[in-house]
Design a protein around this motif. Sequence first.
Motif, PDB file in Angstrom:
ATOM      1  N   ALA B 128      11.326 -12.368  -0.181  1.00 51.94           N
ATOM      2  CA  ALA B 128      11.470 -11.359   0.917  1.00 51.94           C
ATOM      3  C   ALA B 128      10.098 -10.648   1.019  1.00 51.94           C
ATOM      4  CB  ALA B 128      12.892 -10.806   0.788  1.00 51.94           C
ATOM      5  N   VAL B 129       9.317 -11.005   0.265  1.00 57.04           N
ATOM      6  CA  VAL B 129       8.128  -9.783   0.176  1.00 57.04           C
ATOM      7  C   VAL B 129       7.516  -9.577   1.342  1.00 57.04           C
ATOM      8  CG1 VAL B 129       5.621  -9.483  -1.162  1.00 57.04           C
ATOM      9  CG2 VAL B 129       7.686 -10.444  -2.210  1.00 57.04           C
ATOM     10  N   LEU B 130       7.167 -10.502   2.195  1.00 51.51           N
ATOM     11  CA  LEU B 130       6.279 -10.489   3.361  1.00 51.51           C
ATOM     12  C   LEU B 130       7.096  -9.978   4.640  1.00 51.51           C
ATOM     13  CD1 LEU B 130       4.035 -13.034   2.521  1.00 51.51           C
ATOM     14  CD2 LEU B 130       3.304 -10.660   2.603  1.00 51.51           C
ATOM     15  N   GLU B 131       8.438  -9.842   4.410  1.00 53.16           N
ATOM     16  CA  GLU B 131       9.109  -9.667   5.878  1.00 53.16           C
ATOM     17  C   GLU B 131       9.157  -8.371   6.163  1.00 53.16           C
ATOM     18  OE1 GLU B 131      12.706 -11.974   5.299  1.00 53.16           O
ATOM     19  OE2 GLU B 131      11.365 -13.690   4.876  1.00 53.16           O
ATOM     20  N   SER B 132       8.930  -7.233   5.444  1.00 50.35           N
ATOM     21  CA  SER B 132       9.129  -6.001   5.658  1.00 50.35           C
ATOM     22  C   SER B 132       7.592  -5.334   5.670  1.00 50.35           C
ATOM     23  CB  SER B 132      10.049  -5.144   4.858  1.00 50.35           C
ATOM     24  OG  SER B 132       9.561  -5.318   3.500  1.00 50.35           O
ATOM     25  N   SER B 133       7.624  -4.083   5.682  1.00 48.99           N
ATOM     26  CA  SER B 133       6.502  -3.228   5.408  1.00 48.99           C
ATOM     27  C   SER B 133       5.943  -3.335   3.862  1.00 48.99           C
ATOM     28  CB  SER B 133       6.619  -1.907   6.027  1.00 48.99           C
ATOM     29  OG  SER B 133       7.531  -1.253   5.473  1.00 48.99           O
ATOM     30  N   VAL B 134       6.570  -4.194   3.129  1.00 42.25           N
ATOM     31  CA  VAL B 134       6.221  -4.152   1.621  1.00 42.25           C
ATOM     32  C   VAL B 134       4.579  -4.545   1.588  1.00 42.25           C
ATOM     33  CG1 VAL B 134       6.550  -5.489  -0.251  1.00 42.25           C
ATOM     34  CG2 VAL B 134       8.642  -5.082   0.772  1.00 42.25           C
ATOM     35  N   PHE B 135       4.186  -5.323   2.471  1.00 44.75           N
ATOM     36  CA  PHE B 135       2.800  -5.518   2.123  1.00 44.75           C
ATOM     37  C   PHE B 135       1.989  -4.395   2.240  1.00 44.75           C
ATOM     38  CE2 PHE B 135      -1.157  -6.852   4.247  1.00 44.75           C
ATOM     39  CZ  PHE B 135      -1.801  -7.619   3.172  1.00 44.75           C
ATOM     40  N   PHE B 136       2.200  -3.669   3.594  1.00 47.73           N
ATOM     41  CA  PHE B 136       1.398  -2.577   3.803  1.00 47.73           C
ATOM     42  C   PHE B 136       1.559  -1.270   2.946  1.00 47.73           C
ATOM     43  CE2 PHE B 136       0.623  -4.796   7.554  1.00 47.73           C
ATOM     44  CZ  PHE B 136      -0.999  -4.818   7.861  1.00 47.73           C
ATOM     45  N   LEU B 137       2.718  -1.278   2.408  1.00 49.63           N
ATOM     46  CA  LEU B 137       3.137   0.115   1.584  1.00 49.63           C
ATOM     47  C   LEU B 137       2.871  -0.396   0.081  1.00 49.63           C
ATOM     48  CD1 LEU B 137       6.219   1.561   3.209  1.00 49.63           C
ATOM     49  CD2 LEU B 137       3.582   1.969   3.514  1.00 49.63           C
ATOM     50  N   TYR B 138       2.698  -1.548  -0.308  1.00 49.32           N
ATOM     51  CA  TYR B 138       2.635  -1.658  -1.952  1.00 49.32           C
ATOM     52  C   TYR B 138       1.565  -2.794  -2.110  1.00 49.32           C
ATOM     53  CZ  TYR B 138       7.065   0.723  -1.818  1.00 49.32           C
ATOM     54  OH  TYR B 138       8.210   1.403  -1.201  1.00 49.32           O
ATOM     55  N   MET B 139       1.437  -3.777  -1.371  1.00 54.08           N
ATOM     56  CA  MET B 139       0.507  -4.679  -1.801  1.00 54.08           C
ATOM     57  C   MET B 139      -0.982  -4.525  -1.339  1.00 54.08           C
ATOM     58  SD  MET B 139       2.926  -7.647  -2.593  1.00 54.08           S
ATOM     59  CE  MET B 139       2.003  -9.018  -2.344  1.00 54.08           C
ATOM     60  N   VAL B 435      -5.245 -10.288   4.447  1.00 48.51           N
ATOM     61  CA  VAL B 435      -4.689  -9.209   5.560  1.00 48.51           C
ATOM     62  C   VAL B 435      -4.284 -10.101   7.078  1.00 48.51           C
ATOM     63  CG1 VAL B 435      -5.774  -7.593   7.175  1.00 48.51           C
ATOM     64  CG2 VAL B 435      -6.389  -7.333   5.051  1.00 48.51           C
ATOM     65  N   CYS B 436      -5.178 -11.129   7.139  1.00 48.90           N
ATOM     66  CA  CYS B 436      -4.780 -11.973   8.163  1.00 48.90           C
ATOM     67  C   CYS B 436      -3.373 -12.703   7.992  1.00 48.90           C
ATOM     68  CB  CYS B 436      -5.892 -13.294   8.290  1.00 48.90           C
ATOM     69  SG  CYS B 436      -5.278 -14.466   9.437  1.00 48.90           S
ATOM     70  N   PHE B 437      -3.063 -13.249   6.843  1.00 50.28           N
ATOM     71  CA  PHE B 437      -1.917 -13.760   6.636  1.00 50.28           C
ATOM     72  C   PHE B 437      -0.741 -12.669   6.501  1.00 50.28           C
ATOM     73  CE2 PHE B 437       0.973 -14.525   2.745  1.00 50.28           C
ATOM     74  CZ  PHE B 437       1.577 -15.646   3.301  1.00 50.28           C
ATOM     75  N   ALA B 438      -1.012 -11.425   6.102  1.00 49.06           N
ATOM     76  CA  ALA B 438       0.076 -10.512   6.229  1.00 49.06           C
ATOM     77  C   ALA B 438       0.393  -9.970   7.624  1.00 49.06           C
ATOM     78  CB  ALA B 438      -0.158  -9.348   5.378  1.00 49.06           C
ATOM     79  N   LEU B 439      -0.724  -9.873   8.459  1.00 46.97           N
ATOM     80  CA  LEU B 439      -0.576  -9.351   9.662  1.00 46.97           C
ATOM     81  C   LEU B 439       0.302 -10.272  10.735  1.00 46.97           C
ATOM     82  CD1 LEU B 439      -3.931  -7.835  10.578  1.00 46.97           C
ATOM     83  CD2 LEU B 439      -1.734  -6.636  10.503  1.00 46.97           C
TER      84      LEU B 439
END
Lengths: 245, 822
Positions: B128-139, B435-439
């Motif tokens: 569930a890593v990419l479903e929240s703001s985990v990406f922007f806050l931690y990755m 970034v593209c992927f996460a966005l």
Amino acid sequence: MVIRTDSPVAAAASPTPRDILCPILSLANNMGASQSEHEFKDLAERTGFSLDQIKNLHQRFKWLTNHQETLRQEDFEKVSHLSLNPIKGQIVKAFFDKRNFGKHEVGLVEEIGFEEFLMVMSHFKLPNKKLTDEDTEDVRTEKLRFLFNMHDTDNDGTITLEEYRHLVEKLLSTCETLEQDTSLAIADAAMLEVARITVGHMEPHEVYEGITFEQFQQILKGVQIETKMNVRFLQMDTTTMRCGK
Amino acid sequence: MGNWSFLVQSVFIYLIVVLLCKSNGEIASSLDGLSTLLPPIKPQEPGDSGPQPFPDDENTNLPVFTMDYPRIQLPFEITLWILLASFAKIGFHVYHKITIWVPESCLLISIGLIVGAIMHAVKEEPPAVLESSVFFLYMLPPIVLENGYFMPTRPFFENMGTVMWYAVVGSLWNSIGIGLSLYAICQIEAFGVQDINLQENLLFASIISAVDPVAVINVFQDISINEQLYIVIFAEGLFNDAVTVALYNMFVFVAELPVFKSVDVFLGVARFFVVGLGGVLFGVLFGIVAAFTSRFTSKVREIEPLFALMFSYLAYLVAELFGISSITAIVVCALTMRYYVEENVSQRSCTTIRHAIKMLATISETLIFFFLGVVTITTDHEWNWGFILGTLLFAFIWRGLGVLVLTQIINPFRTVPFDYQDQFGLAYGGLRGAVCFALVFLLPDTINRRKLFVTASIAIILFTVFIQGISIRPIIEYLINIRRTHKQETISVEIHRRVMEHTMTGIEDICGQWSHHYWKDKFKRINDRYIRKILLRDNRAESSIVALYKRLELLNAMEILDTPNGDISAAPSIISLHDEKKASYRPKKKFLASDLKNMHEILSKNMYKIRQRTVEYTSKHALPDDTKTREILLRRHSTIRRSLRHGSFRDPAVARSQRYLSLPAGESLDAHFPPRGDSRSETDHPLARTRLVQSMRSSSSSSHAMRPLRRLGTLQETPLAESSGRPASVDILNERSSVRYSSSSSLRPPSRAASARTAPAPTPRHRLSSAAARNDAEWETEEELEEMEELEEAPRPPRPSWAADSTQTRNPLLRQTPRKNP
């Protein structure tokens, strides 16, 4: 790009209402230019500067020399920022070095005319568009030669250790906290480094005499000097710019 | 090698298995997995509620063995994922050739695809890593921080205008261009995507306009591309992310608006500037605070690195809090802080900071590409040929067009215009990535064609990363001849570069123009005079030449320390010989010519070993190797200086204990060095020498006279050598000295003076380098030097040029020869 306030025209024009004077001034300039127009065109062909650049530089030259024909070493004292430059001496000397005039002569001169001034400046000219590889190499060699001549003060074809040390000492003279030995140590290290890069292994009895121009080229192979050692000379006539605003 | 790869593979497969079994949140299935690990445990009944510590009949007894998987599930799984990705990385580097031709990101995605396929086969949910703001806050923060921190500052500021031009205008160009083109595609009925409106198209275009040139950067680094192109691609990718995120936020907002008013456009533009400039402001602010804090951390070295990391992260978070560009904030913070922090903190902390940043960034990036592969398989896709092919096509075209047009506009303002090869590099280097992927995964569910967007984004990422990423190396190496730089890090180059810069500043001054060099000079002066005083503990300005010199010296020293040098191992025998000789004044015969030659080589090589290595601007996955342990060097210097200053080297407690650290335990140092009784003659010699030198100097030019006494300090090393003049027994040296004799006697007075003057100068050089090598190499080399000097001096009376001669032994390169053409 900002025009210096101490430029000749500003000094001349500032106390008077500029709006009235401007046309007159530029007219005067044009007249003066027309007299030497032919001369300038000739210079432009030889140095590769554009006519505007030459006019600009001529203004500056006149300001430096107080409207004399020739420029002397003392005249550079007027450039206040130059005194902060650690290698001021070398820079000024480069203007009076015959080697930089492109005439295959050596030695120093006491005073130079506008043509020599331009010749020295032309070492820093932006290369014209679309250089072939050979041209680039030529530009590069010419710029490197200028630098090399700055270091090789006695014109014996090599930068000797002594000359190198002198240079490094000057360069580091702005760091007041530096220990005295350090600059020498650095010069020595740099010299050894050059020897190692260019000559490779040396037998103990061999002696490294100094950096020749070929070796100088070799050590600076990685620096894109043809793209870095450039000054953007102003294209536009500063007088019209000031008036036009 | 084979064993290794096998091991890595087996571990890797094992991890995959374990992970697959674990990654599900449901206890039942995870216990299934556990049963493979721990067979004795009985599988839990599905009906059981909650975590069952010990699946025994009744819970009355005290459990002897408990298990509480849900308690550790999250960190446990994260750890396993990270490990898995890291093992994959090890695996690639076992076969080193793969990573040269196939970018690492491709390999990671491939592994991710395999793992995803396995997960899909066993019907697992992706993490569930990419479903929240985990990406922007931690990755994201570690990746951006790494880029900002290791950004080559000088080229960046030299090309800042171009970078910003490409990053800001280029992103806008791409977003709007692609968005409008796709909107046109959507109007074609045959594709059946008429329901995508303009706002959504623009939103999608802004997502896929973020370029991520990781793979390209690595390629460019390997072939040492020219500096300008490198920095423009590097920094463009970075700031482009910032622009994209800002655009994305704006378009998300716009896409959800029911009605679109014209005033919103202006508000959007205004917001764009607030976001960008606000990020810069916060970055500078936090950078300065971090630098200032690091001034006071000398007592708490252990937590020093934390400050740098935490302040950067804080900048990011605060920027996020106010909704301004957090990427800009953290990059600017790192840029501002780096120079001052690294100067303030200790060497170890500096290394730690760099390592930590690199490590975190690598983990994040590895995971992102890995998940990209996994998610590609496991999500539901909506495939639409027209839309997806259109996306690929337009992304490619608009990127190319953008570079072409923007370069034509920026070129007249550049000192070095970009030629067509460079432009090709720029255009082709426009890969899409993390970034593209996460966005696209963060798109709100209200976007009705979200699945299509996800599919199209993944398609363009895979396409660019695989096709362009793999093909760019062959293209650049064999087809297109982009200008390259072979940058060497040498002192000479640094010196000449400085000379060049000063010269150009001078020329600009003379011409009365203020531009680039003038402002750089100005900033440097302000920095030295004010900013450094505030932010640095030790605020003495240090020239870049000196810094580089120290660094190279240090590297050299560490190399000597690290590699047990075979030649040096001969040294103990030399020492004993030395003692013997000292005691009895016997001419010694055991010195073989080959030994001497060896010594010579050791000496001349170890003095300063030149490293010709290309500078790694920012190696993506390795620390830059300029580990400048300046502290050690400084300590060394002071030690040696102390030990060599007049008479103090006689003090065995100070000098020897530090100089002979590497002697075997229990061995008495003094046994090797019988007290030298003839200290009088020792001190006499240098003075005499100095006087001679000085007299010569006074006859020489004025530049010499400027520094009359400088040599005194350095000369004092020689007392070590001259216990007495003893006849030399070694032929090779005698020969050499006689040769030198003849040459020096032919010197004309001025140049002889010069040689006498320059003679002792290598001493500091030697001292510095041997100093650094103290532990192992120093003592032998010094002894050797003594030997040599003795041998040299012995057969002849002192005369002005002998000083020069004795130097030649130490360092044959620094002698001055008679001028050929005076």
